[in-house]
Design a protein around this motif. Structure first.
Motif, PDB file in Angstrom:
ATOM      1  N   MET A   1      39.194  39.681  19.324  1.00 49.07           N
ATOM      2  CA  MET A   1      38.744  40.959  19.848  1.00 49.07           C
ATOM      3  C   MET A   1      37.880  40.693  21.085  1.00 49.07           C
ATOM      4  O   MET A   1      37.014  39.834  21.065  1.00 49.07           O
ATOM      5  N   ILE A   2      38.136  41.423  22.152  1.00 44.47           N
ATOM      6  CA  ILE A   2      37.376  41.272  23.381  1.00 44.47           C
ATOM      7  C   ILE A   2      36.829  42.633  23.803  1.00 44.47           C
ATOM      8  O   ILE A   2      37.539  43.639  23.715  1.00 44.47           O
ATOM      9  N   TYR A   3      35.570  42.631  24.202  1.00 41.37           N
ATOM     10  CA  TYR A   3      34.927  43.845  24.692  1.00 41.37           C
ATOM     11  C   TYR A   3      34.794  43.769  26.201  1.00 41.37           C
ATOM     12  O   TYR A   3      34.613  42.683  26.763  1.00 41.37           O
ATOM     13  N   LEU A   4      34.886  44.922  26.843  1.00 41.05           N
ATOM     14  CA  LEU A   4      34.775  45.001  28.290  1.00 41.05           C
ATOM     15  C   LEU A   4      33.489  45.715  28.678  1.00 41.05           C
ATOM     16  O   LEU A   4      33.171  46.772  28.126  1.00 41.05           O
ATOM     17  N   ASP A   5      32.778  45.142  29.639  1.00 43.26           N
ATOM     18  CA  ASP A   5      31.603  45.798  30.192  1.00 43.26           C
ATOM     19  C   ASP A   5      32.069  46.932  31.106  1.00 43.26           C
ATOM     20  O   ASP A   5      33.228  46.974  31.536  1.00 43.26           O
ATOM     21  N   THR A  17      42.046  44.006  40.648  1.00 46.60           N
ATOM     22  CA  THR A  17      42.245  42.766  39.894  1.00 46.60           C
ATOM     23  C   THR A  17      41.813  41.533  40.670  1.00 46.60           C
ATOM     24  O   THR A  17      41.582  40.483  40.076  1.00 46.60           O
ATOM     25  N   ASP A  18      41.662  41.645  41.989  1.00 45.83           N
ATOM     26  CA  ASP A  18      41.161  40.513  42.774  1.00 45.83           C
ATOM     27  C   ASP A  18      39.695  40.213  42.468  1.00 45.83           C
ATOM     28  O   ASP A  18      39.195  39.145  42.798  1.00 45.83           O
ATOM     29  N   GLN A  19      39.002  41.142  41.816  1.00 47.66           N
ATOM     30  CA  GLN A  19      37.606  40.946  41.410  1.00 47.66           C
ATOM     31  C   GLN A  19      37.482  40.038  40.187  1.00 47.66           C
ATOM     32  O   GLN A  19      36.406  39.548  39.887  1.00 47.66           O
ATOM     33  N   PHE A  20      38.597  39.808  39.488  1.00 47.34           N
ATOM     34  CA  PHE A  20      38.570  39.114  38.211  1.00 47.34           C
ATOM     35  C   PHE A  20      38.791  37.613  38.357  1.00 47.34           C
ATOM     36  O   PHE A  20      39.626  37.174  39.152  1.00 47.34           O
ATOM     37  N   SER A  21      38.071  36.859  37.556  1.00 42.50           N
ATOM     38  CA  SER A  21      38.310  35.418  37.464  1.00 42.50           C
ATOM     39  C   SER A  21      39.622  35.195  36.715  1.00 42.50           C
ATOM     40  O   SER A  21      40.127  36.100  36.038  1.00 42.50           O
ATOM     41  N   ASP A  22      40.149  33.986  36.818  1.00 39.72           N
ATOM     42  CA  ASP A  22      41.365  33.662  36.065  1.00 39.72           C
ATOM     43  C   ASP A  22      41.123  33.788  34.563  1.00 39.72           C
ATOM     44  O   ASP A  22      41.985  34.277  33.827  1.00 39.72           O
ATOM     45  N   LEU A  23      39.939  33.350  34.107  1.00 40.37           N
ATOM     46  CA  LEU A  23      39.603  33.471  32.688  1.00 40.37           C
ATOM     47  C   LEU A  23      39.586  34.936  32.269  1.00 40.37           C
ATOM     48  O   LEU A  23      40.131  35.299  31.224  1.00 40.37           O
ATOM     49  N   ALA A  24      38.965  35.783  33.074  1.00 40.13           N
ATOM     50  CA  ALA A  24      38.902  37.208  32.748  1.00 40.13           C
ATOM     51  C   ALA A  24      40.301  37.800  32.620  1.00 40.13           C
ATOM     52  O   ALA A  24      40.594  38.534  31.668  1.00 40.13           O
ATOM     53  N   LYS A  25      41.172  37.478  33.558  1.00 40.90           N
ATOM     54  CA  LYS A  25      42.544  37.986  33.506  1.00 40.90           C
ATOM     55  C   LYS A  25      43.265  37.511  32.251  1.00 40.90           C
ATOM     56  O   LYS A  25      43.944  38.292  31.581  1.00 40.90           O
ATOM     57  N   SER A  26      43.107  36.235  31.935  1.00 41.47           N
ATOM     58  CA  SER A  26      43.813  35.714  30.759  1.00 41.47           C
ATOM     59  C   SER A  26      43.283  36.317  29.466  1.00 41.47           C
ATOM     60  O   SER A  26      44.060  36.603  28.552  1.00 41.47           O
ATOM     61  N   LEU A  27      41.979  36.543  29.370  1.00 43.17           N
ATOM     62  CA  LEU A  27      41.411  37.156  28.168  1.00 43.17           C
ATOM     63  C   LEU A  27      41.910  38.592  27.991  1.00 43.17           C
ATOM     64  O   LEU A  27      42.242  39.010  26.883  1.00 43.17           O
ATOM     65  N   ILE A  28      41.971  39.335  29.078  1.00 41.52           N
ATOM     66  CA  ILE A  28      42.448  40.715  29.001  1.00 41.52           C
ATOM     67  C   ILE A  28      43.918  40.750  28.587  1.00 41.52           C
ATOM     68  O   ILE A  28      44.328  41.595  27.783  1.00 41.52           O
ATOM     69  N   ASN A  29      44.693  39.825  29.116  1.00 40.83           N
ATOM     70  CA  ASN A  29      46.126  39.803  28.806  1.00 40.83           C
ATOM     71  C   ASN A  29      46.431  39.288  27.406  1.00 40.83           C
ATOM     72  O   ASN A  29      47.463  39.622  26.839  1.00 40.83           O
ATOM     73  N   ALA A  30      45.526  38.499  26.840  1.00 41.11           N
ATOM     74  CA  ALA A  30      45.803  37.855  25.557  1.00 41.11           C
ATOM     75  C   ALA A  30      45.295  38.630  24.351  1.00 41.11           C
ATOM     76  O   ALA A  30      45.716  38.362  23.232  1.00 41.11           O
ATOM     77  N   GLN A  31      44.390  39.580  24.554  1.00 43.02           N
ATOM     78  CA  GLN A  31      43.759  40.244  23.420  1.00 43.02           C
ATOM     79  C   GLN A  31      43.709  41.755  23.638  1.00 43.02           C
ATOM     80  O   GLN A  31      43.727  42.221  24.781  1.00 43.02           O
ATOM     81  N   THR A  32      43.587  42.495  22.563  1.00 42.90           N
ATOM     82  CA  THR A  32      43.395  43.937  22.667  1.00 42.90           C
ATOM     83  C   THR A  32      41.983  44.195  23.173  1.00 42.90           C
ATOM     84  O   THR A  32      41.015  43.754  22.552  1.00 42.90           O
ATOM     85  N   PRO A  33      41.837  44.884  24.298  1.00 38.37           N
ATOM     86  CA  PRO A  33      40.497  45.147  24.825  1.00 38.37           C
ATOM     87  C   PRO A  33      39.836  46.359  24.163  1.00 38.37           C
ATOM     88  O   PRO A  33      40.492  47.376  23.913  1.00 38.37           O
ATOM     89  N   TYR A  34      38.560  46.210  23.885  1.00 42.52           N
ATOM     90  CA  TYR A  34      37.743  47.268  23.299  1.00 42.52           C
ATOM     91  C   TYR A  34      36.569  47.570  24.222  1.00 42.52           C
ATOM     92  O   TYR A  34      36.163  46.728  25.015  1.00 42.52           O
ATOM     93  N   ILE A  35      36.026  48.767  24.062  1.00 47.25           N
ATOM     94  CA  ILE A  35      34.769  49.109  24.716  1.00 47.25           C
ATOM     95  C   ILE A  35      33.836  49.727  23.693  1.00 47.25           C
ATOM     96  O   ILE A  35      34.269  50.321  22.706  1.00 47.25           O
TER      97      ILE A  35
END
Length: 125
Positions: A1-5, A17-35
């Motif tokens: 589970m990943i939460y987004l600020d 999406t250019d604001q995102f690090s590679d890690l950030a992009k991969s985490l968003i793509n790999a998990q269901t995002p929650y807030i």
């Protein structure tokens, strides 16, 4: 589970999406995002002061459709209880957003340096 600020939600909605690090992009793509529900409230404040042009429910609905974004349903009293121990910030949004993720040791995706320095599960780089 990943939460987004909140800023992550704004950038996603804006297609920045250019604001995102590679890690950030991969985490968003790999998990269901929650807030946290606090992100919804902070988005409303940003709308009211004209920093964003869409209402929070529209942003959340669009991202829900596009990436499966969900609002966390944890017991708010438990979140508040956890937040009472986060004395490194006076920002009520940051305190509750971090508490929401931390309640179960989840990752919080944020570029906020203060959060990154104080919550071990905060990730960006």
């Amino acid at each position: 589970m990943i939460y987004l600020d909140t800023h992550v939600v704004v950038w996603l909605y804006g297609g920045l999406t250019d604001q995102f690090s590679d890690l950030a992009k991969s985490l968003i793509n790999a998990q269901t995002p929650y807030i946290s529900p606090m992100v919804r409230l902070e988005l409303k404040y940003l709308y009211e002061i004209r920093r964003i042009g869409e209402l929070p429910d529209q942003i959340i609905a669009d991202l829900s459709h596009l990436i499966g974004l969900r609002i966390c349903q944890e017991d708010f009293n438990q979140v508040i209880g956890y937040s009472l121990g986060l004395d490194w910030t006076r920002d009520p949004f940051d305190r509750l957003i971090v508490a929401q993720a931390a309640l179960n040791g989840n990752i919080l995706l944020t570029k906020d340096t203060k959060i990154l320095a104080n919550y071990a599960q905060a990730k960006w780089e």
